[in-house]
Design a protein around this motif. Structure first.
Motif, short mmCIF file in Angstrom:
data_model
loop_
_atom_site.label_atom_id
_atom_site.label_comp_id
_atom_site.label_asym_id
_atom_site.label_seq_id
_atom_site.Cartn_x
_atom_site.Cartn_y
_atom_site.Cartn_z
N ALA A 192 -9.55 7.31 -5.84
CA ALA A 192 -10.50 6.25 -6.18
C ALA A 192 -10.16 4.92 -5.54
O ALA A 192 -11.04 4.15 -5.19
CB ALA A 192 -10.56 6.07 -7.69
N ALA A 193 -8.88 4.65 -5.36
CA ALA A 193 -8.51 3.34 -4.84
C ALA A 193 -8.61 3.36 -3.32
O ALA A 193 -8.91 4.38 -2.73
CB ALA A 193 -7.10 2.98 -5.26
N LYS A 194 -8.36 2.22 -2.74
CA LYS A 194 -8.35 2.15 -1.30
C LYS A 194 -7.31 3.13 -0.80
O LYS A 194 -6.23 3.23 -1.35
CB LYS A 194 -7.95 0.74 -0.85
N ALA A 225 -4.25 4.74 0.92
CA ALA A 225 -3.00 4.13 1.37
C ALA A 225 -2.23 5.15 2.18
O ALA A 225 -2.44 5.31 3.35
CB ALA A 225 -2.20 3.61 0.20
N GLY A 226 -1.41 5.94 1.47
CA GLY A 226 -0.63 6.94 2.18
C GLY A 226 0.19 6.28 3.26
O GLY A 226 0.92 5.33 3.02
N GLY A 283 0.79 -1.23 0.00
CA GLY A 283 0.00 0.00 0.00
C GLY A 283 0.82 1.27 0.00
O GLY A 283 0.29 2.36 0.17
N THR A 313 -5.64 9.73 -9.38
CA THR A 313 -6.78 8.80 -9.44
C THR A 313 -6.66 7.76 -8.35
O THR A 313 -7.65 7.42 -7.68
CB THR A 313 -6.77 8.04 -10.79
N ILE A 314 -5.47 7.24 -8.18
CA ILE A 314 -5.29 6.19 -7.19
C ILE A 314 -5.52 6.74 -5.80
O ILE A 314 -6.17 6.11 -4.97
CB ILE A 314 -3.89 5.55 -7.35
N ARG A 354 -0.92 4.49 5.47
CA ARG A 354 -1.66 3.33 5.95
C ARG A 354 -0.72 2.19 6.28
O ARG A 354 0.19 1.87 5.54
CB ARG A 354 -2.61 2.90 4.85
N LEU A 409 2.16 4.24 -1.45
CA LEU A 409 1.87 4.97 -2.68
C LEU A 409 3.15 5.45 -3.36
O LEU A 409 3.22 5.52 -4.57
CB LEU A 409 0.98 6.18 -2.38
N ILE A 420 -2.30 9.63 -12.83
CA ILE A 420 -2.53 8.27 -12.33
C ILE A 420 -2.52 8.28 -10.80
O ILE A 420 -3.41 7.72 -10.16
CB ILE A 420 -1.46 7.30 -12.88
N MET A 421 -1.52 8.94 -10.23
CA MET A 421 -1.43 8.92 -8.78
C MET A 421 -2.61 9.65 -8.14
O MET A 421 -3.07 9.27 -7.06
CB MET A 421 -0.09 9.52 -8.31
N PHE A 426 -3.12 -1.43 -9.11
CA PHE A 426 -2.98 -1.06 -7.70
C PHE A 426 -3.96 -1.86 -6.84
O PHE A 426 -3.61 -2.37 -5.79
CB PHE A 426 -3.25 0.44 -7.54
N ARG A 427 -5.18 -1.98 -7.35
CA ARG A 427 -6.19 -2.71 -6.58
C ARG A 427 -5.85 -4.19 -6.45
O ARG A 427 -6.14 -4.81 -5.45
CB ARG A 427 -7.55 -2.57 -7.24
N VAL A 473 4.74 3.15 -11.47
CA VAL A 473 4.05 3.88 -12.54
C VAL A 473 5.09 4.56 -13.44
O VAL A 473 5.04 4.48 -14.66
CB VAL A 473 3.08 4.93 -11.96
N PHE A 518 -3.22 1.12 -14.39
CA PHE A 518 -2.52 1.29 -13.12
C PHE A 518 -3.49 1.27 -11.94
O PHE A 518 -3.16 0.78 -10.86
CB PHE A 518 -1.67 2.57 -13.14
N LEU A 519 -4.68 1.78 -12.18
CA LEU A 519 -5.67 1.73 -11.10
C LEU A 519 -6.01 0.28 -10.76
O LEU A 519 -6.01 -0.13 -9.60
CB LEU A 519 -6.94 2.48 -11.55
N GLN A 568 -4.30 4.84 -17.51
CA GLN A 568 -4.76 5.18 -16.16
C GLN A 568 -5.50 4.00 -15.53
O GLN A 568 -5.26 3.64 -14.38
CB GLN A 568 -5.73 6.36 -16.23
#
Lengths: 172, 644
Positions: B73-75, B77-78, A15, B69-70, B80, A17, B66-67, A57-58, A24, A53-54, A50
Motif C-alpha cells: 500500500a505504501a510507496k 521502497a525495497g 525508504g 501492508t507497507i 529503491r 524496508l 504490517i510489512m 512509514f508514509r 516495527v 505503522f503505515l 497496522q
C-alpha cells in the motif's frame, strides 16, 4: 521507552524496508498496547497498530526529531485510534469485558472499572505515564498539551482511580 | 502546604519528575504529619503495580502483516534509492561556474590526493561534463553483457571496526538479468553477522538477501522475493549504475569533470558528484547489513573508463563545514579529514564476457511478493484486455522485449522495449477514467509538442520513476517511461501511430476548497489577472516552466506557476510560485518564520515549508521548493521583475 538507533531511523526514513521492519519489531508491542487501552478491543487494536505503522512509514520523512520517536509514534497511534473509533461511531465511553490476559481476573476487572471511572482526558495521560513509562514531557508531546496539564491530570487520575478502587480504605 | 498541593507533588515525584529542593523539604515536612497523604502515596504505588502488571494483555505479533501492508500500500521502497526529503543546503548557483575553473580546482586537489596511477592532464585534453553525460547515455544502448569484481574498503563503521574489507561481484546480461554478490572479509573483534549480500534479477523474478540492519551484533537474515515483476520496475529495480552510471551521471549540469588519468591500465576520466546524486553507485547499502552513514553533500569521485564509461573506481570524501560536523557527531563518527576517502570501491577486473545463465538462477524461497505483471505473447493481449495495443516493432530504436498484462482484471497493457541498458515501457488503456494523465504523470506535467503535431505531457525522472510522457489520444491513453534522454523519449513518442490531444477539461479543471483551479497557458493566465505575471530570470540549471494554473477564488484570481527540471529531478523538486492581489502577508502560521528582505520588498521565510512570501506592487508572491534553501529562494525571488 528507548528510542531507536539513529542509523536505523535514518535508513527507514530513506525508504529501507528492512530498517523500518526493525522499527516495527521494536515498537509494535507498545503501539498495540496503547491502541488496546485506547480502544478496548483486540481486533481494533490490531487495525490501529497496522494503520499507525503505515502512516508512520508514509510520514517518516516529516519526523524531525523535535520529540522522541516513541512520542511521535504514539501521537500517530492516538490519531489512528480516534479515527477508527469515530469511523465505528464508538468514540463514546464504553466498557468491554476484557479477555486474554493471564493474571488475576478479579484485579483486572477492578482496574478496568477504575480506568473507566475516570474520563478519557485523565485516562490517557495515566496510561502514557504509568503503563508506558513516558515522562511528563513525552506525554505532553503525544497529547499536544502542556507539561503542567499532564501534572495536574495525573494527580486527578490517581485520586479518582484510588477512590474507585478504594485503595486508601485504611486511611479513611 | 495543603493536601491538594502535597498530592500533586507526590504524584509528580512518583512519576520521576524533578522537584526543587524547596518543594522536597516542604513535602517531606507535610508527609511527616499527614496520614492521609502518606496513604495517597502508598495507594499510588499500589495503583502502579495494578496498572503495570495487570493491565498488560497478550500482544500479538503483527510484523509480517504490517510489512505486507507497507510493501503493497505504501510507496514502494525495497531497493529503491531514495534521498532525504529535506536536503542540507547545497550550492546551487556555483553549478553555473565554467567547467574550466572547476577543472582547475579539481586537478590541483586530484593530483594531491588520488592514489594510484595518475597523470596530470595535458592542457586542452579535458573532457567536458556534457561529453561524459552524452557518452554514458550513448553507451547504454549497446551494452549486452558485463561482469566485474570490485574491492570495497569502508572506514569508521564503528569505533571497534575502523576499517572493513569486502568484495563485490556484478554480472549483467541485457536487458534484465543481473546479479550482485557482496562478501564481507572483515575480521570483527566480536561475533558479528558479516555483511554478505545477494541480489539476483531474472526478468520477471527478483531476489535479495542479506542480514537485517539491526543494532545488535548478530542479525537475522532477510530474504525478499518478487514474482510477476514489472519490466524495469523501480520497485524491484536492477542497480545498473554499477555497470554504467546512467542515473548518476546522465545530467551534465550536475557533474564536475576533475581530470584524466589511468586506472586499471585504462585511460580514465574522473568526475565528481555529491553523494546524494551518486546513491545508485552504492546499491549494496540498501540491500542489507550494516554500513557507515554518508552525508548528502559528501563528495563522490568516480573514475570512468574513457572508452566505454564503465566505473572503475569511486571514493567518498567527507564534505566540510559545520553542518557536516554536527551530523558526524550525531552518528558518533570520529574526525574525518576531507582529503581522505572514507569509502572506496575499486574494480579488480571488468569484462564484457556473457555470464552463464546459471549465474542468474533465483534461489528457492517460500515467501514472495506478487507485482501483478503477467508475461504474455503480443497476440494474447487482445484476448486478455479486450483491445489491440499500440505495439510497434521498435520504439526509440529499441526492440520489443516483453509484454505484460495485469494479473487482475484491469484492462491495460504494458510493452517493454530494450537494448542494452536502455529501455522504454509503453503502457496503454482504452478505458482511462482518471482526472489526470494516464500513467505515473501528474496534472501539472509539462505540455510538450511532439514532432508531427501531437501533444504529450512530460515529467522528468525522479528516484521513483524514469522520464515519463503521457499521451491522450482519440479513444486511447498511453504513457511511456524510459531512461532515454528527454529528446530521444520525445522523438520515440512522436513516432507512435497516435496523435496526442490537449488535456480534457475534466483533468484541467479542479474544485479545491471553494476555489476553481484551472490549468491554462501562460498567455491565458496573463490575460485573466489584473497584474503582470513575470517569470524569474534566475532558476536552477536545467529548470523551466512546466505548467500554469489559474486559481479562481471568491476574492479575485491568482496564478500558480510550476517550474521543474527538464531532465531529472535531483532533489530540488517542483518550484512553485503563486501570485495573487493582496496588500499584506497572510497571518503567520509557523513559529519558526523569519523576516527577509527580497530586493525592495519585505518578505517572510518559513523553513519547514521552504517557502518565501513577499508583497510587491499589491501582489502577494509565494515561492516554494522542497530542496531549495533561503539564499536560493531569495536569488530566484529577486530575479522576478527586476530590470524588466
Amino acid at each position: 521507552m528507548h528510542d531507536p538507533d539513529p542509523r536505523t531511523l535514518l535508513r527507514a526514513r530513506e525508504g529501507d524496508l528492512g530498517a523500518f521492519e526493525d522499527l516495527v519489531r521494536q515498537f509494535q508491542g507498545d503501539v498495540w498496547r496503547f491502541a488496546y487501552h485506547f480502544t478496548r478491543d483486540r481486533a481494533l487494536a490490531d487495525d490501529v497498530t497496522q494503520e499507525t505503522f503505515l502512516r508512520s512509514f508514509r510520514f517518516l520523512s516529516t519526523f524531525r526529531g523535535d520529540s522522541k520517536f516513541s512520542s511521535w509514534l504514539f501521537r500517530i497511534a492516538r490519531n489512528c485510534a480516534m479515527d477508527q473509533m469515530r469511523a465505528r461511531n464508538m468514540y463514546a465511553e464504553r466498557v468491554t469485558p476484557i479477555a486474554g490476559s493471564a493474571v488475576d481476573p478479579q484485579a483486572r476487572v477492578e482496574l478496568h472499572a477504575a480506568l473507566d471511572a475516570v474520563s478519557a482526558e485523565h485516562r490517557e495521560p495515566f496510561l502514557l505515564v504509568e503503563v508506558f513509562g513516558l515522562s511528563y514531557q513525552e506525554a505532553a508531546d503525544v497529547l499536544g498539551v502542556r507539561v503542567g496539564t499532564i501534572k495536574s491530570r495525573m494527580h486527578r487520575a490517581r485520586r479518582a482511580m484510588m477512590d474507585a478502587l478504594a485503595l486508601e480504605e485504611e486511611a479513611r | 502546604m495543603n493536601h491538594e498541593q502535597a498530592e500533586r507533588l507526590l504524584s509528580a515525584r512518583i512519576d520521576g519528575e524533578r522537584l526543587s529542593s524547596r518543594q522536597t523539604v516542604a513535602l517531606e515536612h507535610h508527609l511527616a504529619s499527614c496520614a492521609q497523604c502518606r496513604a495517597f502515596e502508598r495507594g499510588a504505588y499500589r495503583l502502579r503495580e495494578a496498572a503495570r502488571f495487570e493491565v498488560a494483555p497478550a500482544v500479538p505479533d503483527l510484523v509480517d502483516e504490517i510489512m505486507a501492508t507497507i510493501g503493497t500500500a505504501a510507496k514502494p521502497a525495497g531497493l529503491r534509492v531514495v534521498r532525504p526529503t529535506r536536503l542540507p543546503p547545497r550550492r546551487l548557483l556555483p553549478r553555473l561556474a565554467p567547467i574550466g575553473a572547476a577543472l582547475l580546482v579539481g586537478v590541483l586537489i586530484g593530483s594531491l590526493i588520488v592514489g594510484g596511477p595518475w597523470h596530470r592532464p595535458e592542457n586542452g585534453s579535458a573532457l567536458a561534463a556534457a561529453e561524459v553525460a552524452d557518452g554514458i547515455s550513448a553507451a547504454a544502448a549497446h551494452l549486452d553483457a558485463y561482469q566485474a569484481t570490485f574491492r570495497i574498503v569502508e572506514a569508521d563503521l564503528s569505533p571497534d571496526v575502523p576499517e572493513r574489507d569486502l568484495t563485490m561481484r556484478v554480472w549483467f546480461h541485457a536487458p534484465e538479468r543481473f546479479r550482485l554478490d557482496v562478501v564481507d572479509h572483515t575480521e570483527y573483534p566480536a561475533p558479528t553477522t558479516p555483511t554478505d549480500l545477494r541480489l539476483v534479477v531474472d526478468g520477471s523474478r527478483w531476489y535479495a538477501s542479506g542480514p537485517a540492519a539491526c543494532p545488535t551484533a548478530e542479525c537475522p537474515q532477510r530474504e525478499s522475493v518478487v514474482r510477476n515483476r514489472l519490466p524495469f520496475s523501480t520497485d524491484a529495480p536492477i542497480p545498473t549504475d554499477l555497470v554504467l552510471p546512467i542515473s548518476t551521471l546522465a545530467d551534465a549540469d550536475r557533474l564536475t569533470v576533475l581530470g584524466q588519468g589511468t586506472v586499471l591500465g585504462r585511460p580514465a576520466v574522473q568526475v565528481e558528484v555529491p553523494f546524494e546524486r551518486a546513491r545508485p553507485l552504492f546499491p549494496f547499502v540498501e540491500i542489507g547489513g550494516d554500513w557507515r552513514p554518508f552525508f548528502a553533500n559528501d563528495r563522490v569521485r568516480i573514475w570512468l573508463d574513457e572508452r566505454n564509461w564503465f566505473p572503475l573506481k569511486w571514493a567518498v570524501y567527507p564534505a566540510t563545514g559545520a553542518e557536516r560536523d554536527a551530523w558526524a557527531l550525531r552518528f558518533g563518527l570520529p574526525d574525518e579529514p576531507s582529503l581522505r576517502p572514507v569509502f572506496t570501491v575499486t574494480a579488480l577486473d571488468v569484462s564484457t564476457r556473457t555470464p552463464s545463465p546459471g549465474v542468474f538462477r533465483i534461489p528457492a524461497s517460500a515467501m514472495s511478493r506478487d507485482q501483478g505483471a503477467r508475461s504474455v505473447g503480443l497476440s494474447e493481449v487482445a484476448r486478455d484486455v479486450g483491445f489491440e495495443p499500440v505495439a510497434p516493432r521498435t520504439v526509440g530504436g529499441l526492440d520489443r522485449y516483453r509484454v505484460v498484462v495485469p494479473t487482475d482484471d484491469t484492462a491495460r497493457s504494458l510493452i517493454a522495449y530494450a537494448d542494452g541498458l536502455a529501455f522504454v515501457n509503453l503502457g496503454e488503456t482504452r478505458t482511462w477514467a482518471g482526472t489526470a494523465p494516464f500513467g505515473p504523470i501528474g496534472v501539472q506535467a509539462e505540455e510538450v509538442p511532439l514532432a508531427g503535431g501531437g501533444i504529450g505531457y512530460y515529467e522528468p525522472s525522479t528516484d521513483l520513476h524514469g522520464r515519463r510522457l503521457s499521451i491522450h489520444a482519440a479513444g486511447t491513453d498511453l504513457y511511456l517511461e524510459s531512461n532515454l534522454p528527454r529528446p530521444a523519449l520525445l522523438a520515440a513518442a512522436a513516432a507512435l501511430p497516435v496523435r496526442g490531444l490537449p488535456m480534457p477539461d475534466a483533468w484541467r479543471v479542479h474544485e479545491v476548497a471553494g476555489a476553481t483551479i484551472e490549468r491554462v497557458s501562460l498567455e491565458a493566465a496573463r490575460s485573466a489577472v489584473p497584474f503582470p505575471v513575470q517569470l524569474p530570470r534566475t532558476l536552477p540549471a536545467g529548470f523551466g516552466l512546466a505548467s500554469v494554473e489559474l486559481v479562481e477564488a471568491g476574492y479575485g484570481n491568482g496564478v500558480t506557476l510550476y517550474f521543474r527540471d527538464r531532465d531529472a529531478d535531483a532533489g530540488i523538486g517542483t518550484i512553485r510560485m503563486h501570485l495573487e492581489p493582496a496588500q499584506a502577508l497572510p497571518p503567520a502560521t509557523s513559529a519558526s518564520q523569519s523576516a527577509v528582505d527580497v530586493g525592495d520588498a519585505h518578505g517572510r521565510y518559513t523553513p519547514d515549508r521552504s517557502e518565501l512570501e513577499w508583497i510587491r506592487s499589491g501582489v502577494y508572491h509565494s515561492l516554494d521548493a522542497p530542496g531549495l534553501d533561503l539564499s536560493e529562494l531569495v536569488s530566484i525571488a529577486r530575479s522576478i521583475g527586476a530590470g524588466v
